[in-house]
Design a protein around this motif. Sequence first.
Motif, PDB file in Angstrom:
ATOM      1  N   ILE A  52       0.937  -1.208   0.230  1.00 16.11           N
ATOM      2  CA  ILE A  52      -0.368   0.214  -0.294  1.00 16.11           C
ATOM      3  C   ILE A  52       1.197   1.356   0.375  1.00 16.11           C
ATOM      4  O   ILE A  52       1.752   1.102   1.312  1.00 16.11           O
ATOM      5  CB  ILE A  52      -1.112  -0.221   1.266  1.00 16.11           C
ATOM      6  N   VAL A  53       0.521   1.969  -1.208  1.00 16.26           N
ATOM      7  CA  VAL A  53       0.873   3.315  -0.508  1.00 16.26           C
ATOM      8  C   VAL A  53       0.737   4.442  -0.465  1.00 16.26           C
ATOM      9  O   VAL A  53      -0.436   4.897  -1.250  1.00 16.26           O
ATOM     10  CB  VAL A  53       1.766   3.252  -2.585  1.00 16.26           C
ATOM     11  N   VAL A  54       1.236   5.508  -0.046  1.00 18.82           N
ATOM     12  CA  VAL A  54       0.889   6.717   0.377  1.00 18.82           C
ATOM     13  C   VAL A  54       2.083   8.030  -0.077  1.00 18.82           C
ATOM     14  O   VAL A  54       3.244   8.003   0.873  1.00 18.82           O
ATOM     15  CB  VAL A  54       0.556   6.572   1.982  1.00 18.82           C
ATOM     16  N   ILE A  55       1.991   8.668  -1.056  1.00 24.41           N
ATOM     17  CA  ILE A  55       2.268  10.045  -1.457  1.00 24.41           C
ATOM     18  C   ILE A  55       1.511  10.692  -0.718  1.00 24.41           C
ATOM     19  O   ILE A  55       0.855  11.653  -1.611  1.00 24.41           O
ATOM     20  CB  ILE A  55       2.832   9.650  -2.467  1.00 24.41           C
ATOM     21  N   SER A  56       2.029  11.723  -0.218  1.00 27.64           N
ATOM     22  CA  SER A  56       1.302  13.077   0.686  1.00 27.64           C
ATOM     23  C   SER A  56       2.219  14.138   1.685  1.00 27.64           C
ATOM     24  O   SER A  56       2.849  13.504   2.195  1.00 27.64           O
ATOM     25  CB  SER A  56      -0.169  12.623   1.375  1.00 27.64           C
ATOM     26  N   ARG A  57       1.454  15.302   1.795  1.00 26.94           N
ATOM     27  CA  ARG A  57       2.258  15.680   2.811  1.00 26.94           C
ATOM     28  C   ARG A  57       1.690  15.784   3.970  1.00 26.94           C
ATOM     29  O   ARG A  57       0.606  15.511   3.614  1.00 26.94           O
ATOM     30  CB  ARG A  57       1.533  17.696   2.467  1.00 26.94           C
ATOM     31  N   LEU A  58       2.393  15.161   5.183  1.00 29.31           N
ATOM     32  CA  LEU A  58       2.202  14.554   6.410  1.00 29.31           C
ATOM     33  C   LEU A  58       1.772  15.891   7.098  1.00 29.31           C
ATOM     34  O   LEU A  58       1.774  16.373   7.920  1.00 29.31           O
ATOM     35  CB  LEU A  58       3.016  14.265   6.894  1.00 29.31           C
ATOM     36  N   PHE A  59      -0.230  16.749   6.898  1.00 33.48           N
ATOM     37  CA  PHE A  59      -0.215  17.606   7.465  1.00 33.48           C
ATOM     38  C   PHE A  59      -1.721  17.572   7.911  1.00 33.48           C
ATOM     39  O   PHE A  59      -2.450  15.985   7.251  1.00 33.48           O
ATOM     40  CB  PHE A  59      -0.875  19.019   6.300  1.00 33.48           C
ATOM     41  N   PHE A  63       3.728  -1.380   4.233  1.00 34.65           N
ATOM     42  CA  PHE A  63       3.439   0.195   3.649  1.00 34.65           C
ATOM     43  C   PHE A  63       4.513   1.024   3.411  1.00 34.65           C
ATOM     44  O   PHE A  63       5.482   0.387   3.656  1.00 34.65           O
ATOM     45  CB  PHE A  63       2.500   0.614   4.353  1.00 34.65           C
ATOM     46  N   ILE A  64       4.264   1.434   1.937  1.00 35.48           N
ATOM     47  CA  ILE A  64       5.267   2.475   1.618  1.00 35.48           C
ATOM     48  C   ILE A  64       5.022   4.060   2.233  1.00 35.48           C
ATOM     49  O   ILE A  64       4.069   4.491   1.590  1.00 35.48           O
ATOM     50  CB  ILE A  64       6.386   1.857  -0.256  1.00 35.48           C
ATOM     51  N   ILE A  65       5.880   4.829   2.710  1.00 35.80           N
ATOM     52  CA  ILE A  65       5.414   6.307   2.680  1.00 35.80           C
ATOM     53  C   ILE A  65       5.845   7.310   1.985  1.00 35.80           C
ATOM     54  O   ILE A  65       6.476   7.180   2.799  1.00 35.80           O
ATOM     55  CB  ILE A  65       4.576   6.125   4.207  1.00 35.80           C
ATOM     56  N   ALA A  66       6.044   7.905   1.279  1.00 36.40           N
ATOM     57  CA  ALA A  66       6.667   9.365   1.017  1.00 36.40           C
ATOM     58  C   ALA A  66       5.792  10.455   1.312  1.00 36.40           C
ATOM     59  O   ALA A  66       4.593  11.015   1.254  1.00 36.40           O
ATOM     60  CB  ALA A  66       7.214   9.404  -0.618  1.00 36.40           C
ATOM     61  N   GLY A  67       6.606  11.391   1.850  1.00 38.23           N
ATOM     62  CA  GLY A  67       5.884  12.701   2.422  1.00 38.23           C
ATOM     63  C   GLY A  67       7.024  12.913   3.654  1.00 38.23           C
ATOM     64  O   GLY A  67       7.300  12.876   4.110  1.00 38.23           O
ATOM     65  N   SER A  68       6.546  14.955   4.268  1.00 33.24           N
ATOM     66  CA  SER A  68       7.239  15.344   5.463  1.00 33.24           C
ATOM     67  C   SER A  68       6.315  16.338   5.156  1.00 33.24           C
ATOM     68  O   SER A  68       4.997  16.677   4.556  1.00 33.24           O
ATOM     69  CB  SER A  68       8.599  16.032   4.492  1.00 33.24           C
ATOM     70  N   GLY A  69       6.252  16.663   6.182  1.00 31.20           N
ATOM     71  CA  GLY A  69       5.415  17.576   7.538  1.00 31.20           C
ATOM     72  C   GLY A  69       5.070  17.368   8.731  1.00 31.20           C
ATOM     73  O   GLY A  69       5.954  16.543   9.173  1.00 31.20           O
ATOM     74  N   PRO A  70       5.285  18.198   9.279  1.00 28.40           N
ATOM     75  CA  PRO A  70       4.915  18.350  11.475  1.00 28.40           C
ATOM     76  C   PRO A  70       4.017  17.147  11.637  1.00 28.40           C
ATOM     77  O   PRO A  70       4.405  17.235  12.917  1.00 28.40           O
ATOM     78  CB  PRO A  70       3.877  19.506  11.164  1.00 28.40           C
ATOM     79  N   LYS A  71       3.560  16.104  10.455  1.00 23.42           N
ATOM     80  CA  LYS A  71       2.930  15.430  12.058  1.00 23.42           C
ATOM     81  C   LYS A  71       4.200  13.598  10.776  1.00 23.42           C
ATOM     82  O   LYS A  71       3.663  12.849  11.664  1.00 23.42           O
ATOM     83  CB  LYS A  71       1.915  14.663  10.289  1.00 23.42           C
ATOM     84  N   ALA A  72       5.560  14.177  11.203  1.00 23.61           N
ATOM     85  CA  ALA A  72       5.998  13.478  10.707  1.00 23.61           C
ATOM     86  C   ALA A  72       6.717  12.259  11.824  1.00 23.61           C
ATOM     87  O   ALA A  72       6.613  11.625  11.788  1.00 23.61           O
ATOM     88  CB  ALA A  72       7.361  13.908   9.896  1.00 23.61           C
ATOM     89  N   ILE A  73       6.546  13.286  12.517  1.00 23.97           N
ATOM     90  CA  ILE A  73       7.144  12.763  13.715  1.00 23.97           C
ATOM     91  C   ILE A  73       6.277  11.662  14.517  1.00 23.97           C
ATOM     92  O   ILE A  73       6.704  10.881  14.826  1.00 23.97           O
ATOM     93  CB  ILE A  73       7.786  14.336  14.875  1.00 23.97           C
ATOM     94  N   ASP A  74       4.727  12.487  14.856  1.00 21.89           N
ATOM     95  CA  ASP A  74       3.635  11.754  15.514  1.00 21.89           C
ATOM     96  C   ASP A  74       3.006  10.207  14.544  1.00 21.89           C
ATOM     97  O   ASP A  74       3.690   8.827  15.198  1.00 21.89           O
ATOM     98  CB  ASP A  74       2.730  12.204  15.009  1.00 21.89           C
ATOM     99  N   LEU A  75       4.125   9.799  13.508  1.00 23.10           N
ATOM    100  CA  LEU A  75       4.417   8.818  12.485  1.00 23.10           C
ATOM    101  C   LEU A  75       4.772   7.513  12.557  1.00 23.10           C
ATOM    102  O   LEU A  75       5.355   6.417  13.371  1.00 23.10           O
ATOM    103  CB  LEU A  75       3.864   8.531  10.811  1.00 23.10           C
ATOM    104  N   GLU A  76       6.144   8.939  12.644  1.00 22.72           N
ATOM    105  CA  GLU A  76       7.607   7.906  13.823  1.00 22.72           C
ATOM    106  C   GLU A  76       7.135   7.308  15.055  1.00 22.72           C
ATOM    107  O   GLU A  76       7.956   5.874  15.251  1.00 22.72           O
ATOM    108  CB  GLU A  76       8.758   8.746  13.439  1.00 22.72           C
ATOM    109  N   GLN A  77       6.464   8.047  15.771  1.00 19.77           N
ATOM    110  CA  GLN A  77       6.167   7.476  17.343  1.00 19.77           C
ATOM    111  C   GLN A  77       5.219   6.107  17.407  1.00 19.77           C
ATOM    112  O   GLN A  77       5.581   5.510  17.811  1.00 19.77           O
ATOM    113  CB  GLN A  77       6.162   8.638  17.780  1.00 19.77           C
TER     114      GLN A  77
END
Length: 488
Positions: A220-227, A251-265
């Motif tokens: 499953i691919v997700v490419i989005s700004r992490l907002f 999953f493969i997730i591409a994108g950056s944004g302020p919610k990236a830290i929540d995703l990593e956690q």
Amino acid sequence: MPYNIAMVSDFFFPQSGGIESHIYQLSSKLIDRGHKVIVITHAYKGRTGVRYLTNGLKIYHVPFFVIYRETTFPTVFSFFPIFRNIVIREEIDIVHGHASLSSFCGEAILHARTMGLRTVFTDHSLFGFADAASILTNKLLKFTLSDVDHAICVSHTCKENTVLRASLDPLMVSVIPNAVVAENFCPLSHTTRPPDQTLSSPPDPPLSPRPIGPDDPITIVVISRLFYNKGTDLLIASIPRILASNPNTRFIIAGSGPKAIDLEQMLERNVLQDKVELLGSVRHEEVRDVMVRGDIYLHPSLTEAFGTVIVEAASCGLYVVCTRVGGIPEVLPQHMTTFAKPEEDDIVLATSKAISALRSNRVRTDRFHDQVKMMYSWRDVAERTERVYEGIIGDISPEEFYGYYPGQGWEASGDRVRSFALIDRLKRYYGCGVWAGKLFCLCVVIDFLIYVFLEMWFPRANIDIARSWPRKPPAPKSRDSNTSRGLR
């Protein structure tokens, strides 16, 4: 008739996104049709002054202070001297602004009307009506569009939203969707040359689509700004449940944004690093290479006017799971998508249904690319936008442009052909609100006085005319164009 067009927005390359891609592709196709097009945007890191892109597209990077998400600080008047200089140098006929949140766009439309230029605005977003940010944005949009010649929206839902937010006559708003360069988003079954193969090597034969068995892995691919508005919180909550109910999935997730830290956690908390690959920000030319690694594209956005990325995903042969919000239901036919409510439980359920449909081979994703290629074309978008320009310039009659003919009430249809007279402009702005209307009128008067001052102290005769890139002969209109079917 060829026109000199200035595209104005805060959002342009090197930043990647749907608006940036729309401006570039539309400008390139308009150049192919014999028009002169320039882009005016703010300076990016390492990019200041004048740049040229492919096809002779000229970019003016104006050094202005950026406050948030590549949006410049609104000053209303300080942009006017630079804008006037550029417009006179390039002999601009039409100013085309993009995006509600772009300060450059709103200011350019105001200054262009003061200078007697025709203006067009394209809205790419949806906004609400209740929260403080939306109320302020809608009032600024009302200010921007009170005197615009025509507006374009990327979906019918977006048109309804813009008409309500800016109190526009619906006939002054056209719907012209985004498009995709299908050749740049081919699935592996259409690939004739792997990325590491040299251009001198003979192309490999096309690959046959691989049927997915009941035990084969699903990516499953997700490419989005992490907002927040892109549904990143829904994605974070859904991933552990999707992986738990579908073990042979990743999953493969591409994108950056302020919610990236929540995703990593979340990944660390659930120990899912081996099943979720985070790529970070990717350039637009790398999007296809990421998409073809997957089988399903997940788009959990909370609001979306169009959603170009889901068209790109379908073109790459991915089955799309997306939320039923905004203009997304208008984008792709039902056999390419599974819709979900913007809720955690429904996204998990819809994704599981999509996985089951692929495993049972009920979905023919190998046909998606050719179908998308027939549905969306930037050439068609350029032709339809060109017709908007013809309508506001007067190269076609108002009756033909707006769809009114003798005996159908055209005479009582209102002031759709905008006058440049100051008194008429003030009348339009005065109706924007008890206090806002007076403030807007004051801004227009000050803008007019600044223009008179600039004309007196910095006359046009002292501004050198820039040499234009050699024009191309106008391209013939495509036979399958939707122009003849109307814009609305």
